[in-house]
Design a protein around this motif. Structure first.
Motif, PDB file in Angstrom:
ATOM      1  N   ALA A 198       0.840  -1.198   0.000  1.00  0.00           N
ATOM      2  CA  ALA A 198       0.000   0.000   0.000  1.00  0.00           C
ATOM      3  C   ALA A 198       0.877   1.251   0.000  1.00  0.00           C
ATOM      4  CB  ALA A 198      -0.923   0.003   1.217  1.00  0.00           C
ATOM      5  N   PHE A 199       0.374   2.300  -0.668  1.00  0.00           N
ATOM      6  CA  PHE A 199       1.114   3.555  -0.740  1.00  0.00           C
ATOM      7  C   PHE A 199       1.235   4.181   0.646  1.00  0.00           C
ATOM      8  CE2 PHE A 199       1.118   8.202  -1.020  1.00  0.00           C
ATOM      9  CZ  PHE A 199       2.245   8.403  -1.788  1.00  0.00           C
ATOM     10  N   THR A 200       2.421   4.696   0.951  1.00  0.00           N
ATOM     11  CA  THR A 200       2.651   5.330   2.246  1.00  0.00           C
ATOM     12  C   THR A 200       3.820   6.303   2.155  1.00  0.00           C
ATOM     13  OG1 THR A 200       3.154   4.949   4.572  1.00  0.00           O
ATOM     14  CG2 THR A 200       4.193   3.486   2.989  1.00  0.00           C
ATOM     15  N   LEU A 201       3.772   7.303   3.031  1.00  0.00           N
ATOM     16  CA  LEU A 201       4.883   8.253   3.151  1.00  0.00           C
ATOM     17  C   LEU A 201       5.641   8.060   4.461  1.00  0.00           C
ATOM     18  CD1 LEU A 201       3.198  11.532   1.822  1.00  0.00           C
ATOM     19  CD2 LEU A 201       4.782  10.032   0.597  1.00  0.00           C
ATOM     20  N   SER A 202       5.315   7.002   5.163  1.00  0.00           N
ATOM     21  CA  SER A 202       5.955   6.764   6.456  1.00  0.00           C
ATOM     22  C   SER A 202       7.456   6.495   6.314  1.00  0.00           C
ATOM     23  CB  SER A 202       5.277   5.588   7.162  1.00  0.00           C
ATOM     24  OG  SER A 202       5.382   4.405   6.385  1.00  0.00           O
ATOM     25  N   ASN A 203       7.857   5.889   5.199  1.00  0.00           N
ATOM     26  CA  ASN A 203       9.284   5.641   4.993  1.00  0.00           C
ATOM     27  C   ASN A 203      10.045   6.952   4.841  1.00  0.00           C
ATOM     28  OD1 ASN A 203       8.714   2.843   4.920  1.00  0.00           O
ATOM     29  ND2 ASN A 203       8.260   2.947   2.734  1.00  0.00           N
ATOM     30  N   LEU A 204       9.435   7.911   4.123  1.00  0.00           N
ATOM     31  CA  LEU A 204      10.055   9.221   3.955  1.00  0.00           C
ATOM     32  C   LEU A 204      10.119   9.966   5.283  1.00  0.00           C
ATOM     33  CD1 LEU A 204      11.199  11.406   2.080  1.00  0.00           C
ATOM     34  CD2 LEU A 204       8.853  12.167   1.660  1.00  0.00           C
ATOM     35  N   ALA A 205       9.021   9.941   6.024  1.00  0.00           N
ATOM     36  CA  ALA A 205       9.002  10.603   7.330  1.00  0.00           C
ATOM     37  C   ALA A 205       9.973   9.945   8.292  1.00  0.00           C
ATOM     38  CB  ALA A 205       7.585  10.581   7.901  1.00  0.00           C
ATOM     39  N   GLY A 206      10.072   8.629   8.211  1.00  0.00           N
ATOM     40  CA  GLY A 206      10.975   7.920   9.097  1.00  0.00           C
ATOM     41  C   GLY A 206      12.437   8.271   8.862  1.00  0.00           C
ATOM     42  N   PHE A 207      12.790   8.587   7.624  1.00  0.00           N
ATOM     43  CA  PHE A 207      14.181   8.956   7.328  1.00  0.00           C
ATOM     44  C   PHE A 207      14.567  10.224   8.083  1.00  0.00           C
ATOM     45  CE2 PHE A 207      17.346  11.333   4.969  1.00  0.00           C
ATOM     46  CZ  PHE A 207      18.307  10.374   4.693  1.00  0.00           C
ATOM     47  N   PHE A 208      13.674  11.212   8.113  1.00  0.00           N
ATOM     48  CA  PHE A 208      13.992  12.507   8.719  1.00  0.00           C
ATOM     49  C   PHE A 208      13.715  12.541  10.220  1.00  0.00           C
ATOM     50  CE2 PHE A 208      13.205  13.495   4.238  1.00  0.00           C
ATOM     51  CZ  PHE A 208      14.372  14.185   3.939  1.00  0.00           C
ATOM     52  N   THR A 209      13.126  11.499  10.767  1.00  0.00           N
ATOM     53  CA  THR A 209      12.869  11.452  12.209  1.00  0.00           C
ATOM     54  C   THR A 209      13.738  10.428  12.924  1.00  0.00           C
ATOM     55  OG1 THR A 209      11.038   9.885  11.835  1.00  0.00           O
ATOM     56  CG2 THR A 209      10.485  12.234  11.951  1.00  0.00           C
ATOM     57  N   ASN A 210      14.408   9.588  12.159  1.00  0.00           N
ATOM     58  CA  ASN A 210      15.279   8.572  12.750  1.00  0.00           C
ATOM     59  C   ASN A 210      16.656   9.181  13.002  1.00  0.00           C
ATOM     60  OD1 ASN A 210      16.933   6.350  13.344  1.00  0.00           O
ATOM     61  ND2 ASN A 210      15.710   4.989  12.074  1.00  0.00           N
ATOM     62  N   THR A 211      17.008   9.349  14.263  1.00  0.00           N
ATOM     63  CA  THR A 211      18.294   9.962  14.600  1.00  0.00           C
ATOM     64  C   THR A 211      19.472   9.106  14.145  1.00  0.00           C
ATOM     65  OG1 THR A 211      18.174   8.939  16.809  1.00  0.00           O
ATOM     66  CG2 THR A 211      17.324  11.192  16.579  1.00  0.00           C
ATOM     67  N   ASN A 212      19.303   7.803  14.121  1.00  0.00           N
ATOM     68  CA  ASN A 212      20.373   6.922  13.660  1.00  0.00           C
ATOM     69  C   ASN A 212      20.669   7.141  12.184  1.00  0.00           C
ATOM     70  OD1 ASN A 212      22.248   4.691  13.750  1.00  0.00           O
ATOM     71  ND2 ASN A 212      20.673   3.460  12.740  1.00  0.00           N
ATOM     72  N   THR A 213      19.607   7.280  11.383  1.00  0.00           N
ATOM     73  CA  THR A 213      19.787   7.502   9.948  1.00  0.00           C
ATOM     74  C   THR A 213      20.420   8.863   9.674  1.00  0.00           C
ATOM     75  OG1 THR A 213      17.870   6.110   9.469  1.00  0.00           O
ATOM     76  CG2 THR A 213      18.611   7.580   7.729  1.00  0.00           C
ATOM     77  N   LEU A 214      19.910   9.900  10.340  1.00  0.00           N
ATOM     78  CA  LEU A 214      20.460  11.241  10.137  1.00  0.00           C
ATOM     79  C   LEU A 214      21.906  11.316  10.615  1.00  0.00           C
ATOM     80  CD1 LEU A 214      17.432  13.468  11.199  1.00  0.00           C
ATOM     81  CD2 LEU A 214      18.191  12.906   8.885  1.00  0.00           C
ATOM     82  N   GLY A 215      22.199  10.664  11.739  1.00  0.00           N
ATOM     83  CA  GLY A 215      23.572  10.648  12.222  1.00  0.00           C
ATOM     84  C   GLY A 215      24.509   9.943  11.254  1.00  0.00           C
ATOM     85  N   THR A 216      24.031   8.839  10.672  1.00  0.00           N
ATOM     86  CA  THR A 216      24.832   8.117   9.680  1.00  0.00           C
ATOM     87  C   THR A 216      25.071   8.957   8.442  1.00  0.00           C
ATOM     88  OG1 THR A 216      23.899   6.023  10.466  1.00  0.00           O
ATOM     89  CG2 THR A 216      24.989   5.998   8.327  1.00  0.00           C
ATOM     90  N   LEU A 217      24.043   9.719   8.032  1.00  0.00           N
ATOM     91  CA  LEU A 217      24.180  10.598   6.873  1.00  0.00           C
ATOM     92  C   LEU A 217      25.230  11.679   7.129  1.00  0.00           C
ATOM     93  CD1 LEU A 217      23.219  11.498   4.066  1.00  0.00           C
ATOM     94  CD2 LEU A 217      21.438  12.845   5.204  1.00  0.00           C
ATOM     95  N   LEU A 218      25.182  12.304   8.299  1.00  0.00           N
ATOM     96  CA  LEU A 218      26.157  13.342   8.644  1.00  0.00           C
ATOM     97  C   LEU A 218      27.562  12.749   8.736  1.00  0.00           C
ATOM     98  CD1 LEU A 218      24.172  15.399  11.319  1.00  0.00           C
ATOM     99  CD2 LEU A 218      24.564  15.969   8.922  1.00  0.00           C
ATOM    100  N   TYR A 219      27.663  11.556   9.323  1.00  0.00           N
ATOM    101  CA  TYR A 219      28.964  10.898   9.420  1.00  0.00           C
ATOM    102  C   TYR A 219      29.505  10.570   8.026  1.00  0.00           C
ATOM    103  CZ  TYR A 219      32.580   7.812  11.288  1.00  0.00           C
ATOM    104  OH  TYR A 219      33.785   7.237  11.611  1.00  0.00           O
ATOM    105  N   SER A 220      28.619  10.140   7.138  1.00  0.00           N
ATOM    106  CA  SER A 220      29.039   9.828   5.768  1.00  0.00           C
ATOM    107  C   SER A 220      29.541  11.077   5.065  1.00  0.00           C
ATOM    108  CB  SER A 220      27.868   9.220   4.996  1.00  0.00           C
ATOM    109  OG  SER A 220      27.410   8.036   5.606  1.00  0.00           O
ATOM    110  N   PHE A 221      28.839  12.212   5.256  1.00  0.00           N
ATOM    111  CA  PHE A 221      29.290  13.476   4.668  1.00  0.00           C
ATOM    112  C   PHE A 221      30.651  13.872   5.228  1.00  0.00           C
ATOM    113  CE2 PHE A 221      24.942  14.656   3.167  1.00  0.00           C
ATOM    114  CZ  PHE A 221      25.310  15.013   1.877  1.00  0.00           C
ATOM    115  N   ALA A 222      30.839  13.706   6.532  1.00  0.00           N
ATOM    116  CA  ALA A 222      32.114  14.069   7.146  1.00  0.00           C
ATOM    117  C   ALA A 222      33.249  13.221   6.585  1.00  0.00           C
ATOM    118  CB  ALA A 222      32.022  13.914   8.664  1.00  0.00           C
ATOM    119  N   ILE A 223      33.018  11.907   6.487  1.00  0.00           N
ATOM    120  CA  ILE A 223      34.024  11.013   5.918  1.00  0.00           C
ATOM    121  C   ILE A 223      34.351  11.415   4.485  1.00  0.00           C
ATOM    122  CG2 ILE A 223      34.387   8.662   5.055  1.00  0.00           C
ATOM    123  CD1 ILE A 223      34.917   8.773   7.955  1.00  0.00           C
TER     124      ILE A 223
END
Length: 264
Positions: free
Chosen positions: A41-66
Motif C-alpha cells: 500500500a502507498f505510504t509516506l511513512s518511509n520518507l518521514a521515518g528517514f527525517f525522524t530517525n536519529t540513527n539515519t540522520l547521524g549516519t548521513l552526517l557521518y558519511s558526509f564528514a568522511i
C-alpha cells in the motif's frame, strides 16, 4: 553483396535496451518499494521515518564528514603530485604516473587487508581511531581518481600563459594563484566528484576494517539484509537525489570555469 547500413537510431538500440533493463527498471523498483509498506500500500511513512530517525540522520552526517575529509586529503596529496608530473621535464613521467595507478590493478580485498595489517602494526588496536583510519582507507582507495583528472588538466595548460604572466612581473606564487590554479579548476571539480560521491557509500572499507555500519552504504545494506526493502529503498532514493544535486552543482561550476566566466 549488399552493404549493411545502420542509421543513428538503430545504433542507439543496444544502449537503449541496456538503459531500460539496468537503469530505468531498477530505479522504478526502488521508487515502488520506497513509497509502499510491507503490504504494497502507498505510504509516506518511509520518507518521514528517514527525517525522524536519529540513527539515519547521524549516519548521513557521518558519511558526509568522511567524504569531505577524504576528498580534502586526496586533493592536498594529489595536486602537488599531479603538478610535478605535469610540469617537470622528467623523462618517462608516464611511468611515475603508472606507479600511482598500479594499486588499482591489485585486488581490492588484498589492498585493504594489507592496509589493515599495516595499521594494526602501527597502532595496535585500530578500533581506537575509526574516523582517521577510515579516511586513510578511503584515501588509499580513491587517490588515483584524484590524481588522474588533475594531471590531465594540468598537462593541457598552455605554458605561454604562465610565461606571459611572468613577463608582466608576476612571481611564481602569483602565477600559480592567478593562472595555473584557476585554469585547473575543471580538473579539481572532476576529481572531487570522483572521490566525494563514492566515498559516501563505499562501505567495504569499513566492513573490512571494523565490520561496522557507520556510513550510508552499509546502512542501506543492513536494511536489505533484514528484508526491509521499503526503508532501504527510501534511503537509497534520498541518497540518489543528494548525489544528483551534488553532481549538478559541480557540473555547473565546471561549465562556468570552462567558458571562462569565473576566471578573472
Amino acid at each position: 553483396m549488399t552493404k549493411l547500413r545502420l542509421n543513428r537510431k538503430q545504433l542507439c538500440i543496444p544502449y537503449a535496451v541496456f538503459l531500460i533493463l539496468f537503469v530505468i527498471l531498477p530505479l522504478l523498483v526502488i521508487i515502488y518499494y520506497a513509497f509502499t509498506d510491507g503490504t504494497g500500500a502507498f505510504t509516506l511513512s518511509n520518507l518521514a521515518g528517514f527525517f525522524t530517525n536519529t540513527n539515519t540522520l547521524g549516519t548521513l552526517l557521518y558519511s558526509f564528514a568522511i567524504a569531505i575529509v577524504t576528498t580534502i586529503v586526496c586533493l592536498v596529496i594529489a595536486y602537488p603530485v599531479a603538478y610535478i608530473l605535469a610540469k617537470s621535464n622528467i623523462k618517462k613521467k608516464y611511468v611515475l604516473l603508472m606507479l600511482f595507478v598500479m594499486p588499482m590493478w591489485i585486488n581490492f580485498t588484498l589492498r585493504i587487508t594489507a592496509l589493515k595489517e599495516i595499521l594494526t602494526v602501527i597502532e595496535g588496536n585500530i578500533s581506537m581511531y575509526p574516523f582517521i583510519n577510515t579516511v586513510i582507507g578511503m584515501t588509499y582507495d580513491f587517490l588515483p581518481f584524484m590524481i588522474l583528472p588533475l594531471y590531465t588538466s594540468l598537462s593541457k595548460l598552455d605554458g605561454s600563459l604562465s610565461e606571459a604572466a611572468a613577463d608582466l612581473g608576476a612571481n611564481g606564487f602569483t602565477v600559480f594563484m592567478r593562472v595555473t590554479l584557476p585554469l585547473s579548476v575543471p580538473g579539481i571539480i572532476s576529481g572531487v566528484t570522483m572521490v566525494l560521491l563514492p566515498s559516501m557509500t563505499n562501505y567495504v572499507v569499513l566492513d573490512m576494517l571494523y565490520n561496522s555500519t557507520y556510513i550510508m552504504g552499509s546502512l542501506i545494506g543492513s536494511y536489505f539484509s533484514a528484508y526491509d526493502w521499503n526503508n532501504g529503498s527510501m534511503i537509497s532514493l534520498i541518497l540518489l537525489i543528494i548525489i544528483f544535486i551534488v553532481t549538478l552543482v559541480t557540473n555547473r561550476f565546471s561549465n562556468e570555469d570552462s567558458s571562462g566566466r569565473t576566471l578573472l
